[in-house]
Each structure stands twice: as structure tokens, then as C-alpha cells.
Design a protein around this motif. Structure first.
Motif, PDB file in Angstrom:
ATOM      1  N   ASP A   2       9.290  50.327  15.028  1.00 22.73           N
ATOM      2  CA  ASP A   2       9.039  49.148  14.221  1.00 22.73           C
ATOM      3  C   ASP A   2       8.370  48.030  15.025  1.00 22.73           C
ATOM      4  N   LYS A   3       8.977  47.603  16.122  1.00 22.86           N
ATOM      5  CA  LYS A   3       8.431  46.495  16.914  1.00 22.86           C
ATOM      6  C   LYS A   3       7.693  46.966  18.159  1.00 22.86           C
ATOM      7  N   LEU A   4       8.232  47.966  18.831  1.00 26.61           N
ATOM      8  CA  LEU A   4       7.586  48.497  20.033  1.00 26.61           C
ATOM      9  C   LEU A   4       6.422  49.376  19.612  1.00 26.61           C
ATOM     10  N   LYS A   5       5.221  49.008  20.013  1.00 25.40           N
ATOM     11  CA  LYS A   5       4.019  49.734  19.602  1.00 25.40           C
ATOM     12  C   LYS A   5       3.478  50.663  20.671  1.00 25.40           C
ATOM     13  N   ALA A   6       3.702  50.332  21.952  1.00 25.52           N
ATOM     14  CA  ALA A   6       3.175  51.189  23.020  1.00 25.52           C
ATOM     15  C   ALA A   6       3.767  50.788  24.363  1.00 25.52           C
ATOM     16  N   PHE A   7       3.788  51.767  25.257  1.00 25.09           N
ATOM     17  CA  PHE A   7       4.016  51.497  26.671  1.00 25.09           C
ATOM     18  C   PHE A   7       2.651  51.529  27.329  1.00 25.09           C
ATOM     19  N   GLN A  33       5.200  44.084  18.659  1.00 23.88           N
ATOM     20  CA  GLN A  33       4.749  43.374  17.462  1.00 23.88           C
ATOM     21  C   GLN A  33       5.866  42.430  17.045  1.00 23.88           C
ATOM     22  N   GLY A  34       5.647  41.143  17.253  1.00 25.02           N
ATOM     23  CA  GLY A  34       6.650  40.144  16.904  1.00 25.02           C
ATOM     24  C   GLY A  34       6.333  39.458  15.587  1.00 25.02           C
ATOM     25  N   ARG A  35       7.160  38.540  15.216  1.00 24.28           N
ATOM     26  CA  ARG A  35       6.953  37.799  13.958  1.00 24.28           C
ATOM     27  C   ARG A  35       5.657  37.010  13.962  1.00 24.28           C
ATOM     28  N   ASN A  36       5.280  36.491  15.119  1.00 29.41           N
ATOM     29  CA  ASN A  36       4.076  35.656  15.236  1.00 29.41           C
ATOM     30  C   ASN A  36       2.906  36.399  15.853  1.00 29.41           C
ATOM     31  N   GLY A  37       2.914  37.715  15.778  1.00 30.02           N
ATOM     32  CA  GLY A  37       1.830  38.511  16.344  1.00 30.02           C
ATOM     33  C   GLY A  37       2.320  39.368  17.490  1.00 30.02           C
TER      34      GLY A  37
END
Length: 119
Positions: free
Chosen positions: A14-19, A37-41
Motif C-alpha cells: 500500500d505505502k511502500l512502493k520500492a526498495f 507513498q505518503g498522504r502528501n505525495g
């Protein structure tokens, strides 16, 4: 300092997009950078370790905003390339799956009759 290589390892969370690992001047690697990916980008999380008291401390991080901005620019550019390549591959795979029944029916007319019976 020149970032000579950026390696992206996508993650389907959900939030972690890549290492990410970066190579500096072809001689020094920094691994375990995270694209979040956070709330503000999106933002980068530098490699860190958990302390005994439960807080985290960065193991490696830029010392000034200019260096952070350069790292972010190159990492995000490479991440976008990898993500676009993965999306294209997924689109091709989905299109191939969608065509597979039609292709099978075209190659074997009896398959189309069998597929109609299953429906």
C-alpha cells in the motif's frame, strides 16, 4: 559526488512502493532506501535501524537539502521508468489473456463450441 547507478526493486504494498540502492562514483553503494507513498505525495526513506527504545535512526543520509534533492530526482526518475515498464508488461499480459480464448477458438473451431457449452 555523482550517482552512477540507481537500482529499483518494486514492491506491491500500500505505502511502500520500492526498495532502492544507489551507487555513488562507481565505488560506494547505499542500499535499503525506500520509496514511500505518503498522504502528501511520495518521499524517500533513508536506510535506518531500530534502537532499543523503539525509535529509528538513519544509517546513511544526505547532509544537506541540495544533495537530498539530487538523490530524490534521480531515484524518482528511475522509479518512474521501472514502474512504467512494469505497467506496460502488465497491460500486455492482460491483453494476451483477453485474446487467448478468441485465439484458441480461431485455431480450433471445436474449442469455441466447447467454450460455448461451458458458458
Amino acid at each position: 559526488m555523482k550517482i552512477t547507478e540507481v537500482r529499483v526493486f518494486p514492491v506491491d504494498e500500500d505505502k511502500l512502493k520500492a526498495f532502492v540502492s544507489i551507487v555513488i562514483d562507481d565505488v560506494f553503494v547505499v542500499s535499503d532506501i525506500k520509496v514511500i507513498q505518503g498522504r502528501n505525495g511520495r518521499f524517500l526513506s533513508m536506510p535506518s535501524t531500530r534502537r532499543r527504545n523503539g525509535t529509528f535512526r538513519d544509517i546513511a543520509h544526505p547532509l544537506d537539502q541540495e544533495t537530498r534533492a539530487r538523490i530524490e530526482e534521480q531515484v524518482f526518475a528511475r522509479y518512474d521508468e521501472v514502474a512504467a515498464t512494469e505497467r506496460r508488461a502488465l497491460d500486455r499480459e492482460q491483453a494476451a489473456r483477453a485474446q487467448a480464448p478468441a485465439t484458441a477458438a480461431a485455431l480450433r473451431p471445436d474449442a469455441a463450441v466447447a467454450m460455448d457449452r461451458m458458458a
